[in-house]
Scaffold this motif. Structure first.
Motif, PDB file in Angstrom:
ATOM      1  N   SER A 245       0.792  -1.185  -0.099  1.00 40.49           N
ATOM      2  CA  SER A 245       0.147   0.078  -0.027  1.00 40.49           C
ATOM      3  C   SER A 245       0.764   1.262   0.013  1.00 40.49           C
ATOM      4  O   SER A 245       2.044   1.248   0.274  1.00 40.49           O
ATOM      5  CB  SER A 245      -0.921  -0.005   1.275  1.00 40.49           C
ATOM      6  N   THR A 246       0.280   2.381  -0.303  1.00 37.37           N
ATOM      7  CA  THR A 246       1.079   3.543  -0.395  1.00 37.37           C
ATOM      8  C   THR A 246       0.127   4.731   0.383  1.00 37.37           C
ATOM      9  O   THR A 246      -1.071   4.363   0.666  1.00 37.37           O
ATOM     10  CB  THR A 246       1.197   4.218  -1.908  1.00 37.37           C
ATOM     11  N   CYS A 247       0.777   5.639   0.707  1.00 36.47           N
ATOM     12  CA  CYS A 247      -0.157   6.732   1.504  1.00 36.47           C
ATOM     13  C   CYS A 247       0.530   8.223   1.268  1.00 36.47           C
ATOM     14  O   CYS A 247       1.647   8.243   0.849  1.00 36.47           O
ATOM     15  CB  CYS A 247       0.183   6.533   3.096  1.00 36.47           C
ATOM     16  N   ASP A 248      -0.416   9.262   1.637  1.00 36.74           N
ATOM     17  CA  ASP A 248       0.073  10.490   1.126  1.00 36.74           C
ATOM     18  C   ASP A 248       0.694  11.023   2.776  1.00 36.74           C
ATOM     19  O   ASP A 248      -0.045  11.019   3.754  1.00 36.74           O
ATOM     20  CB  ASP A 248      -1.070  11.320   1.111  1.00 36.74           C
ATOM     21  N   VAL A 252      -1.377  12.165   6.358  1.00 33.21           N
ATOM     22  CA  VAL A 252      -1.313  11.385   7.515  1.00 33.21           C
ATOM     23  C   VAL A 252      -0.526  12.049   8.597  1.00 33.21           C
ATOM     24  O   VAL A 252      -1.027  12.027   9.844  1.00 33.21           O
ATOM     25  CB  VAL A 252      -0.076  10.173   7.286  1.00 33.21           C
ATOM     26  N   TRP A 280       3.255  10.793  -1.905  1.00 34.16           N
ATOM     27  CA  TRP A 280       3.149   9.504  -1.787  1.00 34.16           C
ATOM     28  C   TRP A 280       4.574   8.692  -1.507  1.00 34.16           C
ATOM     29  O   TRP A 280       5.345   8.876  -2.098  1.00 34.16           O
ATOM     30  CB  TRP A 280       2.215   8.874  -2.911  1.00 34.16           C
ATOM     31  N   SER A 284       2.034   2.018   4.489  1.00 32.81           N
ATOM     32  CA  SER A 284       0.595   2.011   4.777  1.00 32.81           C
ATOM     33  C   SER A 284       0.583   3.292   5.806  1.00 32.81           C
ATOM     34  O   SER A 284       1.219   3.467   6.277  1.00 32.81           O
ATOM     35  CB  SER A 284       0.075   0.917   5.475  1.00 32.81           C
ATOM     36  N   PRO A 285      -0.816   3.901   5.575  1.00 37.85           N
ATOM     37  CA  PRO A 285      -1.016   5.076   6.523  1.00 37.85           C
ATOM     38  C   PRO A 285      -0.726   4.739   7.979  1.00 37.85           C
ATOM     39  O   PRO A 285      -0.354   5.544   8.647  1.00 37.85           O
ATOM     40  CB  PRO A 285      -2.482   5.285   6.312  1.00 37.85           C
ATOM     41  N   ASP A 286      -1.096   3.305   8.435  1.00 37.59           N
ATOM     42  CA  ASP A 286      -0.734   2.965   9.829  1.00 37.59           C
ATOM     43  C   ASP A 286       0.631   2.915  10.091  1.00 37.59           C
ATOM     44  O   ASP A 286       1.083   3.182  11.247  1.00 37.59           O
ATOM     45  CB  ASP A 286      -1.316   1.539  10.067  1.00 37.59           C
TER      46      ASP A 286
END
Length: 404
Positions: A245-248, A252, A280, A284-286
């Motif tokens: 996964s990816t996240c901004d 976050v 990005w 993961s966001p977590d």
């Protein structure tokens, strides 16, 4: 392994060849010298035989000329009356009737031709020895190759007993490690499940507090803790085939700073936030949220309540940099601050290690420096999602200028 065996065989066979050549040269030279001395003795005996029956100067002179030593000018005879016949003046070899026969030793040339022949034979033998020497090592090399290619699976090989025993030991250690990891996962899952009961009680107590900013923050902290426990339990049961996964980073950080900025306001801290444009990263966001929480928790735990804190995000040249800095006293021992479990403030010492692992998982780095606010600055460089540059090296940098 084959190259090591080849070098060992070449060294051993080379030493044997050198000894063989030296011995052969010495023996050939000794044999040539012995043959020359024997020939001189035969020539002296011939002349002595003539002297035994006649002391006529012409007869003796003719005999000397017919011998090899006499023809080379190395044989001479001194008659009883003192007359010297022939050339040379070596040590007396034979005495007959008052006459003395003397021979000058011949100069024996070194047998280079024979040595070159022996050298050629030695070189051929050396190559044959190396070729034949590899044959006993073939099972060992094959067994080592099988051992090296057995990562992640049970080792099965046939070879020397010592290597088979090594393979069995590796299998036993691997099985033991798998058992320990399984027990560790079970323990973490058990502890996490046990935490759910007191968390439920905390939620009830938080609801009973009523309304207000303090109550909201308590409920938010309890909710975050419950979410983290659920995330730990889910991580212990990974889903096969789950895509990365990816996240901004900007979103976050903004979401997590909503909690930490309120906490800073309660303590009277100045909290500077600059997240910039969306960027990005392959986390993961977590996972990224856990990094932000770990770094901010370090700041709030180890700095005075009035010390300012700053958080910023910068995107540049395929890298996304997250900076967390404070106005505290800095890091007392930066050389060991990034070691897992190392802490000088009584905590678990895992905060910086969590951040380091997240940065390195994307091919990035972690930098520990003195910040513009006067205290510590942790600078994390994450590789931007879909970027194709090479990973940075070294991964963990510990830079510190001055002393707190």
């Amino acid at each position: 392994m084959r190259s090591v065996v080849t070098r060992a065989l070449l060294i051993a066979a080379g030493l044997v060849t050198v000894v063989f050549l030296a011995t052969a040269g010495f023996l050939l030279y000794s044999q040539a010298s012995s043959s020359a001395r024997a020939a001189d003795q035969r020539d002296a005996a011939v002349v002595a035989g003539v002297l035994a029956v006649s002391s006529d100067a012409d007869v003796v002179r003719g005999t000397i000329a017919r011998t090899t030593a006499g023809a080379q000018g190395r044989l001479s005879v001194v008659l009883a009356n003192g007359t010297r016949l022939g050339a040379g003046g070596g040590s007396p070899a034979v005495s007959v009737g008052g006459a003395t026969v003397s021979v000058v030793p011949a100069t024996v040339p070194f047998p280079y031709g024979a040595v070159f022949v022996v050298l050629g034979v030695a070189v051929v033998t050396l190559g044959l020895a190396v070729w034949l020497g590899h044959r006993p090592f073939t099972p060992v090399i094959e067994a080592l190759r099988a051992l090296a290619s057995s990562t992640g699976r049970r080792v099965r090989l046939r070879g020397p007993r010592e290597l088979e025993a090594l393979a069995e030991s590796i299998d036993a250690a691997s099985e033991r490690t798998s058992q320990l990891l399984a027990k560790e996962r079970e323990m973490i899952a058990d502890v996490s499940h046990r935490l759910r009961t007191p968390l439920a009680a905390l939620r009830l107590d938080a609801d009973a507090v009523g309304s207000g900013p303090v109550a909201d923050r308590i409920r938010s902290a309890v909710g975050t803790l419950g979410h983290d426990v659920d995330r730990i339990i889910q991580a212990l049961q990974p889903v096969e085939g789950e895509s990365t996964s990816t996240c901004d980073v900007a979103s976050v950080v903004e979401a997590r700073m909503a909690f930490w900025s309120a906490h800073a306001a309660d303590q009277g801290r100045v909290c500077e936030i600059d997240v910039g444009e969306p960027c990005w990263v392959p986390l993961s966001p977590d996972a990224l949220g856990a990094v932000v929480d770990a770094l901010l928790e370090n700041v709030f735990r180890h700095t005075p309540t009035a010390a300012p804190v700053g958080v910023s995000v910068v995107r540049h040249a395929g890298w996304v940099t997250l900076v967390v800095e404070d106005g505290g006293t800095g890091v007392a021992d930066p050389s060991s601050a990034l070691h897992r479990g190392s802490s000088g403030g009584g905590s678990t010492g895992l905060g910086l290690d969590i951040a380091r692992a997240a940065a390195e998982a994307t091919g990035g780095t972690i930098h520990l420096e003195r910040g513009r606010l006067g205290g510590a600055r942790v600078r994390l460089r994450f590789s931007e999602a879909d970027s194709h540059h090479e990973p940075a090296s070294p991964r963990a940098w510990r830079l510190w200028h001055g002393h707190p």
